[in-house]
Write a protein that holds these residues in place. Structure first.
Motif, PDB file in Angstrom:
ATOM      1  N   TYR A   6      -6.585  -7.225   4.663  1.00  0.00           N
ATOM      2  CA  TYR A   6      -6.179  -8.668   4.617  1.00  0.00           C
ATOM      3  C   TYR A   6      -5.516  -8.812   5.597  1.00  0.00           C
ATOM      4  O   TYR A   6      -4.489  -8.173   6.016  1.00  0.00           O
ATOM      5  N   CYS A  68      -6.616 -14.339   5.828  1.00  0.00           N
ATOM      6  CA  CYS A  68      -5.882 -15.030   4.659  1.00  0.00           C
ATOM      7  C   CYS A  68      -5.325 -16.369   5.395  1.00  0.00           C
ATOM      8  O   CYS A  68      -4.715 -17.124   4.759  1.00  0.00           O
ATOM      9  N   ASN A 141      -3.365 -15.671 -14.528  1.00  0.00           N
ATOM     10  CA  ASN A 141      -3.352 -16.903 -13.666  1.00  0.00           C
ATOM     11  C   ASN A 141      -2.270 -17.371 -12.813  1.00  0.00           C
ATOM     12  O   ASN A 141      -2.280 -17.914 -11.736  1.00  0.00           O
ATOM     13  N   LEU A 384      -0.392 -11.393  -4.442  1.00  0.00           N
ATOM     14  CA  LEU A 384      -0.725 -12.988  -4.803  1.00  0.00           C
ATOM     15  C   LEU A 384      -0.989 -13.711  -3.640  1.00  0.00           C
ATOM     16  O   LEU A 384      -0.134 -13.356  -2.329  1.00  0.00           O
ATOM     17  N   ASP A 387      -0.453 -21.276  -2.224  1.00  0.00           N
ATOM     18  CA  ASP A 387      -0.873 -22.274  -1.472  1.00  0.00           C
ATOM     19  C   ASP A 387       0.479 -22.864  -0.702  1.00  0.00           C
ATOM     20  O   ASP A 387       1.077 -23.476  -1.296  1.00  0.00           O
ATOM     21  N   VAL A 404      -2.822 -19.110  -5.928  1.00  0.00           N
ATOM     22  CA  VAL A 404      -4.161 -19.406  -5.862  1.00  0.00           C
ATOM     23  C   VAL A 404      -5.001 -18.133  -5.999  1.00  0.00           C
ATOM     24  O   VAL A 404      -6.196 -18.429  -6.439  1.00  0.00           O
ATOM     25  N   GLU A 405      -4.682 -17.130  -5.588  1.00  0.00           N
ATOM     26  CA  GLU A 405      -5.498 -16.060  -5.733  1.00  0.00           C
ATOM     27  C   GLU A 405      -4.601 -14.682  -6.429  1.00  0.00           C
ATOM     28  O   GLU A 405      -3.442 -14.522  -5.667  1.00  0.00           O
ATOM     29  N   TYR A 407      -4.553 -10.482  -6.989  1.00  0.00           N
ATOM     30  CA  TYR A 407      -5.300  -9.352  -6.701  1.00  0.00           C
ATOM     31  C   TYR A 407      -4.643  -8.105  -7.635  1.00  0.00           C
ATOM     32  O   TYR A 407      -3.349  -8.090  -7.420  1.00  0.00           O
ATOM     33  N   TYR A 412      -9.871  -8.757  -6.697  1.00  0.00           N
ATOM     34  CA  TYR A 412      -9.417 -10.068  -7.027  1.00  0.00           C
ATOM     35  C   TYR A 412      -9.679 -10.201  -8.689  1.00  0.00           C
ATOM     36  O   TYR A 412     -10.832  -9.925  -9.004  1.00  0.00           O
TER      37      TYR A 412
END
Ligand code: NIG
Ligand code: FE
Length: 414
Positions: A6, A68, A141, A384, A387, A404-405, A407, A412
């Motif tokens: 990443y 990213c 989430n 994480l 945003d 937003v994401e 891991y 993911y």
């Protein structure tokens, strides 16, 4: 072997050491403005500025490279205090509290925790698993990748074991690392109202051995509070738990200053939780023993109480972790971004202090500091993508989740 790189991320992570971060170190983080993280089979093998990580990636067979695009990367949140395993919500009780009935009055009248006890006792294991799973996946989430979950809505041996086996199933069937805690001492059942010591005997002589032989819970927790378990009763339970091989936590001084924080220091518990009403002498004693303060700001918010004295704790050298306390009564939230925001805006923590308090310090509080809580070589790639440009987005963009994401072990998951 699968290796993933990443790159082009604004990485902010606590930097670990031999003990939880406290005092001037409470906000000890590293920032890699053009950062990269390289992981192999879910474990971080390099992290830092791109200039240091990319040469390592070149030496390896990288299967996937992710740009990213300059967004912020932080460790996955570690939530060290939840009662997220429950069967029914208690929305009407919330309205009663808003109308002026105190939280402990509702409990005294057989509602509150005892109303959750009734619904958990009535639920089948499958039903309890389903309601718990829904809340846990919601927390995931919001960026929680490691979570403690307490029992304590069973209050009979059978129902406590049922809760713990649901919690164990959550651990096995979701991506999260889950730490189960036995909290049979969460309330005194109505039938023992006039003889609470009899219930303490049952906890010590029947429940603790049964929970031990079930082999799921590593920790034991007690609600030390006026009208619930006294300091003396809490001490009896925790000492017995220690003898039976449990690690200790304690709900201390949530509503009244009963001396729970002092008991935490005396027994050298891993953590003392809540501490809204803890006095300075006892906080000092906690600092001397290195007892972690697990602070639950959304409970103060929901109970409309003054927030825990976090600046004082940091000044005294008490290591601070933040948690949701997610439960259907005193505090119904599974959102660590909300907790982060309350830490910064209502308890005057710096962004860096709040980041440490939601990642590495709670990892220490759960004994998982070697696996999770910071982005460092050898740890799980739990992280994480936000945003936002920096972790400040967690307090700045209020009332929403900038996560937003998510891991977990390099994969993911949300
Ligand atoms: O941490 N204080 C005790 N336990 C929870 C509340 C549980 C409930 O109200 O159901 C807490 O606040
Ligand atoms: Fe709690």
């Amino acid at each position: 072997m699968t290796a993933t790189l990443y790159r082009n991320a604004y990485i902010v992570t606590p930097i670990g050491g031999d003990s939880p971060l406290a005092g001037p170190d409470q906000g000890r983080v590293a920032t890699y403005e053009k950062g990269a993280l390289l992981c192999e089979n879910g474990i971080i093998v390099a992290v830092g500025d791109e200039s240091s990580v990319l040469p390592k990636a070149d030496e390896m067979d990288v299967d996937m490279e992710v740009d990213c695009e300059g967004t912020c990367m932080i460790p996955g949140f570690v939530d060290p205090h939840t009662h997220i395993c429950f069967a029914k919500r208690r929305e009407k009780e919330f309205s009663m509290r808003l109308a002026g009935t105190p939280y402990l009055e509702i409990l005294k009248a057989g509602g509150g925790i005892l109303s959750s006890v009734r619904s958990v006792q009535e639920a089948t294991e499958e039903q309890l698993f389903d309601t718990t799973l829904e809340n846990v996946l919601s927390a995931l989430n919001f960026g929680t990748t490691t979570m403690e979950i307490k029992s304590g809505y069973g209050l009979t041996t059978e129902a406590e074991l049922k809760m713990l086996s649901v919690i164990d199933r959550i651990a096995r069937e979701t991506p999260l690392d889950v730490v189960p805690t036995f909290m049979g001492a969460h309330a005194v059942p109505m039938e023992y109202k006039d003889n609470p010591d009899r219930f303490v005997d049952i906890l010590i002589n029947e429940m603790l051995p049964a929970v031990k032989s079930q082999g799921i819970a590593a920790y034991c927790d007690v609600f030390c509070e006026e009208g619930v378990f006294s300091v003396e009763q809490s001490k009896r339970i925790l000492e017995a738990a220690k003898t039976q091989g449990f690690l200790l936590r304690i709900h201390a001084d949530e509503v009244h200053d009963t001396g729970g924080a002092g008991l935490a220091a005396e027994l050298n518990t891993v953590s003392a939780e809540h501490l809204l009403a803890a006095n300075e002498d006892n906080l000092r004693a906690m600092a001397a023993k290195g007892v972690m303060a697990d602070v639950l700001p959304a409970t103060a918010y929901s109970l409309k109480k003054p927030y825990a004295p976090v600046r004082k704790m940091i000044e005294l050298g008490v290591p601070v972790a933040l948690a949701t306390d997610c439960n259907p009564g005193s505090c119904f939230t599974e959102s660590m971004p909300f907790i982060f925001g309350l830490g910064v805006m209502n308890m005057n923590m710096t962004i860096e202090e709040a980041l440490v308090a939601t990642t590495l310090n709670p990892a220490w509080s759960l004994g998982l500091q070697d696996k999770v809580g910071s982005l460092e070589v050898g740890k799980q790639a739990d992280f994480l993508l936000l945003d936002g440009e920096t972790p400040a987005i967690l307090a700045y963009h209020a009332g929403v989740s900038p996560v937003v994401e998510v891991y977990k072990k390099g994969v993911y998951v949300a």
